[in-house]
Design a protein around this motif. Structure first.
Motif, PDB file in Angstrom:
ATOM      1  N   ASP A 104      12.791  -0.102  -9.817  1.00  0.00           N
ATOM      2  CA  ASP A 104      13.482   1.171  -9.807  1.00  0.00           C
ATOM      3  C   ASP A 104      14.832   1.023 -10.474  1.00  0.00           C
ATOM      4  O   ASP A 104      15.157  -0.009 -11.042  1.00  0.00           O
ATOM      5  N   GLU A 117      11.832  -3.951  -6.593  1.00  0.00           N
ATOM      6  CA  GLU A 117      10.398  -3.771  -6.701  1.00  0.00           C
ATOM      7  C   GLU A 117       9.921  -2.930  -5.520  1.00  0.00           C
ATOM      8  O   GLU A 117      10.147  -3.300  -4.367  1.00  0.00           O
ATOM      9  N   PRO A 118       9.238  -1.792  -5.751  1.00  0.00           N
ATOM     10  CA  PRO A 118       8.813  -0.954  -4.638  1.00  0.00           C
ATOM     11  C   PRO A 118       7.738  -1.594  -3.777  1.00  0.00           C
ATOM     12  O   PRO A 118       7.598  -1.269  -2.616  1.00  0.00           O
ATOM     13  N   LEU A 127       3.606  -2.788  -2.890  1.00  0.00           N
ATOM     14  CA  LEU A 127       2.361  -2.037  -2.795  1.00  0.00           C
ATOM     15  C   LEU A 127       2.513  -0.822  -1.893  1.00  0.00           C
ATOM     16  O   LEU A 127       2.102   0.287  -2.250  1.00  0.00           O
ATOM     17  N   THR A 186       4.860   1.757  -3.497  1.00  0.00           N
ATOM     18  CA  THR A 186       4.178   2.481  -4.569  1.00  0.00           C
ATOM     19  C   THR A 186       3.230   3.523  -4.000  1.00  0.00           C
ATOM     20  O   THR A 186       3.140   4.651  -4.502  1.00  0.00           O
ATOM     21  N   ASP A 200       5.313   6.436  -2.771  1.00  0.00           N
ATOM     22  CA  ASP A 200       5.782   7.202  -3.920  1.00  0.00           C
ATOM     23  C   ASP A 200       4.687   8.126  -4.437  1.00  0.00           C
ATOM     24  O   ASP A 200       4.917   9.315  -4.677  1.00  0.00           O
ATOM     25  N   ARG A 201       3.507   7.567  -4.637  1.00  0.00           N
ATOM     26  CA  ARG A 201       2.403   8.360  -5.164  1.00  0.00           C
ATOM     27  C   ARG A 201       2.002   9.459  -4.186  1.00  0.00           C
ATOM     28  O   ARG A 201       1.663  10.586  -4.589  1.00  0.00           O
TER      29      ARG A 201
END
Length: 228
Positions: free
Chosen positions: A3, A8-9, A11, A14, A17-18
């Motif tokens: 970001d 690092e976001p 797993l 992520t 986020d999705r």
């Protein structure tokens, strides 16, 4: 993929986020589809979906509340940083910590107000205390109250009458459903502000608002950035 703060976001990050992005897209999609279909029905078939306007208004409110927490998470809220930008590093960091702390307190107040507004519609007790919750106080239930036009989806929410309304059936969608975004959304806002406060304390974030990086990116793409 990192970001803007080089984190690092992961797993799970992520996935969240999705999920949030998909929920926003779904709400927008339903709003646009209902509005379009209703316009066509009104001007072509001289008819309408009577409950569509209320659904669109509800989803718009959901989108705003949900979008606030997402904006805090992505640091995309606008703000004025003319003063903090001219401060030396240490005072600027202190100002950022102070601003983040105020945001957390504000989110706590929002959370209390959201719960106290929604709780009666769910047949639950409101909190005591003027500013921050100190316990719970019994209040008059508003679980019987319904929306004006939205039909009650028996297949999805058939458990609600027995759960919160003493078994009395609903003819329309109860108000507890559209208003549930208040405590849920404010809880997300509080969570995002707490996360931002931790990042500011750890030195991984230096502002609570969108920085001038976006302007620099636009200038870089247009070829006008002085360093490019």
């Amino acid at each position: 993929m990192q970001d803007k703060y080089g984190q690092e976001p992961g797993l799970f990050g992520t996935f969240v986020d999705r999920l949030e992005e998909n929920l926003i897209a779904i709400m927008l999609g339903i709003m646009v589809t209902l509005s379009f279909v209703n316009v066509v029905m009104r001007y072509v078939f001289n008819s309408s979906i009577i409950w569509s306007l209320e659904v669109v208004a509800t989803l718009f409110a959901w989108l705003v509340i949900f979008g606030i927490s997402y904006g805090v998470k992505k640091t995309t809220h606008l703000g004025v940083d003319a003063l903090t930008n001219v401060l030396p590093d240490r005072p600027r960091r202190i100002a950022a910590i102070l601003a983040a702390g105020i945001c957390v307190i504000y989110a706590l107040l929002l959370m209390k107000g959201a719960w106290d507004y929604w709780a009666p519609f769910a047949g639950l007790d409101v909190t005591s205390g003027r500013w921050f919750p100190t316990g719970f106080v019994e209040t008059r239930s508003r679980a019987f109250m319904e929306t004006d036009q939205i039909p009650f989806p028996e297949m999805l929410l058939g458990f609600l009458p027995d759960l919160i309304n003493d078994g009395d059936a609903y003819s329309k969608l109860p108000d507890v459903v559209p208003y549930v975004m208040l405590p849920v959304g404010c809880a997300l806002i509080l969570l995002r502000f707490v996360q931002a406060f931790i990042r500011v304390l750890a030195g991984r974030q230096d502002t609570m608002i969108v920085s001038h990086e976006a302007e620099e990116d636009i200038e870089a793409l247009s070829g006008t950035h002085p360093e490019r």
